[in-house]
Write a protein that holds these residues in place. Structure first.
Motif, PDB file in Angstrom:
ATOM      1  N   ILE A 230     -39.134 -10.609  24.565  1.00 43.46           N
ATOM      2  CA  ILE A 230     -38.177  -9.653  23.996  1.00 43.46           C
ATOM      3  C   ILE A 230     -38.610  -9.234  22.594  1.00 43.46           C
ATOM      4  O   ILE A 230     -38.574  -8.054  22.231  1.00 43.46           O
ATOM      5  CB  ILE A 230     -36.766 -10.262  23.973  1.00 43.46           C
ATOM      6  CG1 ILE A 230     -36.225 -10.413  25.400  1.00 43.46           C
ATOM      7  CG2 ILE A 230     -35.807  -9.412  23.141  1.00 43.46           C
ATOM      8  CD1 ILE A 230     -34.970 -11.251  25.509  1.00 43.46           C
ATOM      9  N   ALA A 231     -39.040 -10.224  21.784  1.00 43.24           N
ATOM     10  CA  ALA A 231     -39.482  -9.921  20.422  1.00 43.24           C
ATOM     11  C   ALA A 231     -40.703  -9.012  20.435  1.00 43.24           C
ATOM     12  O   ALA A 231     -40.818  -8.085  19.617  1.00 43.24           O
ATOM     13  CB  ALA A 231     -39.792 -11.215  19.676  1.00 43.24           C
ATOM     14  N   LEU A 232     -41.638  -9.264  21.369  1.00 35.14           N
ATOM     15  CA  LEU A 232     -42.835  -8.433  21.478  1.00 35.14           C
ATOM     16  C   LEU A 232     -42.470  -6.997  21.821  1.00 35.14           C
ATOM     17  O   LEU A 232     -42.965  -6.044  21.192  1.00 35.14           O
ATOM     18  CB  LEU A 232     -43.758  -9.010  22.552  1.00 35.14           C
ATOM     19  CG  LEU A 232     -45.022  -8.198  22.869  1.00 35.14           C
ATOM     20  CD1 LEU A 232     -45.920  -8.114  21.646  1.00 35.14           C
ATOM     21  CD2 LEU A 232     -45.778  -8.818  24.049  1.00 35.14           C
ATOM     22  N   HIS A 233     -41.597  -6.818  22.812  1.00 33.46           N
ATOM     23  CA  HIS A 233     -41.196  -5.467  23.209  1.00 33.46           C
ATOM     24  C   HIS A 233     -40.346  -4.795  22.131  1.00 33.46           C
ATOM     25  O   HIS A 233     -40.371  -3.573  21.985  1.00 33.46           O
ATOM     26  CB  HIS A 233     -40.450  -5.512  24.546  1.00 33.46           C
ATOM     27  CG  HIS A 233     -41.344  -5.788  25.717  1.00 33.46           C
ATOM     28  ND1 HIS A 233     -42.273  -4.881  26.177  1.00 33.46           N
ATOM     29  CD2 HIS A 233     -41.473  -6.879  26.514  1.00 33.46           C
ATOM     30  CE1 HIS A 233     -42.918  -5.386  27.207  1.00 33.46           C
ATOM     31  NE2 HIS A 233     -42.451  -6.603  27.432  1.00 33.46           N
ATOM     32  N   GLN A 234     -39.594  -5.600  21.380  1.00 33.62           N
ATOM     33  CA  GLN A 234     -38.808  -5.035  20.285  1.00 33.62           C
ATOM     34  C   GLN A 234     -39.719  -4.433  19.221  1.00 33.62           C
ATOM     35  O   GLN A 234     -39.449  -3.349  18.690  1.00 33.62           O
ATOM     36  CB  GLN A 234     -37.915  -6.118  19.667  1.00 33.62           C
ATOM     37  CG  GLN A 234     -37.004  -5.624  18.546  1.00 33.62           C
ATOM     38  CD  GLN A 234     -35.989  -4.609  19.032  1.00 33.62           C
ATOM     39  OE1 GLN A 234     -35.470  -4.714  20.146  1.00 33.62           O
ATOM     40  NE2 GLN A 234     -35.690  -3.625  18.207  1.00 33.62           N
ATOM     41  N   ARG A 235     -40.813  -5.136  18.920  1.00 34.28           N
ATOM     42  CA  ARG A 235     -41.771  -4.601  17.942  1.00 34.28           C
ATOM     43  C   ARG A 235     -42.408  -3.312  18.451  1.00 34.28           C
ATOM     44  O   ARG A 235     -42.616  -2.363  17.687  1.00 34.28           O
ATOM     45  CB  ARG A 235     -42.838  -5.651  17.634  1.00 34.28           C
ATOM     46  CG  ARG A 235     -42.326  -6.804  16.773  1.00 34.28           C
ATOM     47  CD  ARG A 235     -43.474  -7.639  16.231  1.00 34.28           C
ATOM     48  NE  ARG A 235     -44.156  -8.381  17.272  1.00 34.28           N
ATOM     49  CZ  ARG A 235     -43.800  -9.593  17.668  1.00 34.28           C
ATOM     50  NH1 ARG A 235     -42.761 -10.203  17.135  1.00 34.28           N
ATOM     51  NH2 ARG A 235     -44.498 -10.210  18.617  1.00 34.28           N
TER      52      ARG A 235
END
Length: 283
Positions: free
Chosen positions: A182-187
């Motif tokens: 989720i954090a990767l896609h948020q970035r």
């Protein structure tokens, strides 16, 4: 992890059996809060985080205020935050969480601090505190009028379920992988949003100009300036306040409009008669 009636979750890793143990959060964790004082704020120094800086599993520094080293040291005598600790919002949006993944350099004010101990797997507890059963318990325990808050005592009394350490570890690691994705896609999303923002500035003429900075090949004419009402039928919704009901037709307000989409967060409902009347008035 939401099934507290029989202590057994619906979905489980192979090899694990038996009921989970129900405990109070304060029985397995050292639960404190930040300072209640209002230290003198300065332009540069140590960040003093509040509930607004905790959410979606991480710390943010939006509109953060700063304190001196003296106040930072004094506050941390009571509530020093360490790696693998969990922060929970106590005022405003109750229950927002942040897992501390890096050595912190801040102090906290009006934020619950759940210290990591050997009694539990920190990743597991971090995930459990996001479940519906915990959210409902927090919601039922809120106090205050316009500014909602929850007491430290009620946070310590939250009912949490614990399996064996091995099962805690499996669950914690498994769900942490989702957090990483989720954090990767948020970035990636934030990067795309910045790209679009830049294109919006260049593909539309600036104030006082009639030609954009960036243009598709083959287009050279100046843009025409018009009033919105000259090219579109612009109306607004009802100004009345119909009677709200538990189920029916959604009545959207400005809070349900944003980021190019409709959301139904905290939406209210009206009966068909009011729905028809409102839509007839807008024609």
């Amino acid at each position: 992890m939401d099934n507290k009636k029989n202590g057994i979750p619906k979905l489980r890793f192979p090899g694990f059996t038996g009921a989970w143990e129900q405990r109070k959060l304060g029985e397995v964790a050292d639960v404190r809060d930040g300072t209640h004082d209002s230290p003198k704020y300065i332009n540069e120094g140590y960040p003093l985080l509040t509930s607004k800086n905790v959410g979606n599993g991480y710390i943010n520094y939006d509109d953060v205020k700063y304190v001196s080293e003296k106040d930072y040291v004094q506050i941390n005598k009571r509530s020093k935050v360490d790696v693998n600790d969990i922060l929970m919002g106590m005022i405003g949006i109750i229950g927002n969480l942040a897992l501390i993944r890096e050595e912190p350099d801040f102090a906290i004010k009006n934020v619950a601090l759940i210290k990591h101990t050997s009694n539990f797997d920190y990743q597991f507890l971090f995930q459990e505190l996001q479940t519906n059963s915990i959210s409902k318990e927090l919601l039922s325990g809120m106090d205050g009028g316009t500014q909602k808050f929850i007491s430290l005592k009620k946070i310590r009394n939250l009912s949490v379920m614990f399996p064996s350490k091995n099962e805690q570890n499996q669950i914690g690691l498994s769900l942490a992988r989702f957090d990483d994705l989720i954090a990767l896609h948020q970035r990636k999303l934030e990067h795309l949003q910045e790209q679009k923002k830049g294109l919006l500035q260049k593909m539309f003429p600036k104030n006082g100009e009639v030609v954009p900075e960036v243009r598709f090949p083959g287009f050279t004419d100046a843009w025409e300036q018009r009033k919105l009402g000259e090219v579109a039928d612009v109306r607004d919704g009802t100004h009345d306040s119909p009677k709200y009901i538990n189920e029916g037709y959604p009545l959207l307000t400005s809070k349900n409009v944003g980021n190019g989409n409709i959301n139904y967060d905290d939406v209210k409902y009206c009966i068909r008669k009011d729905y028809v009347q409102i839509n007839n008035d807008q024609r």
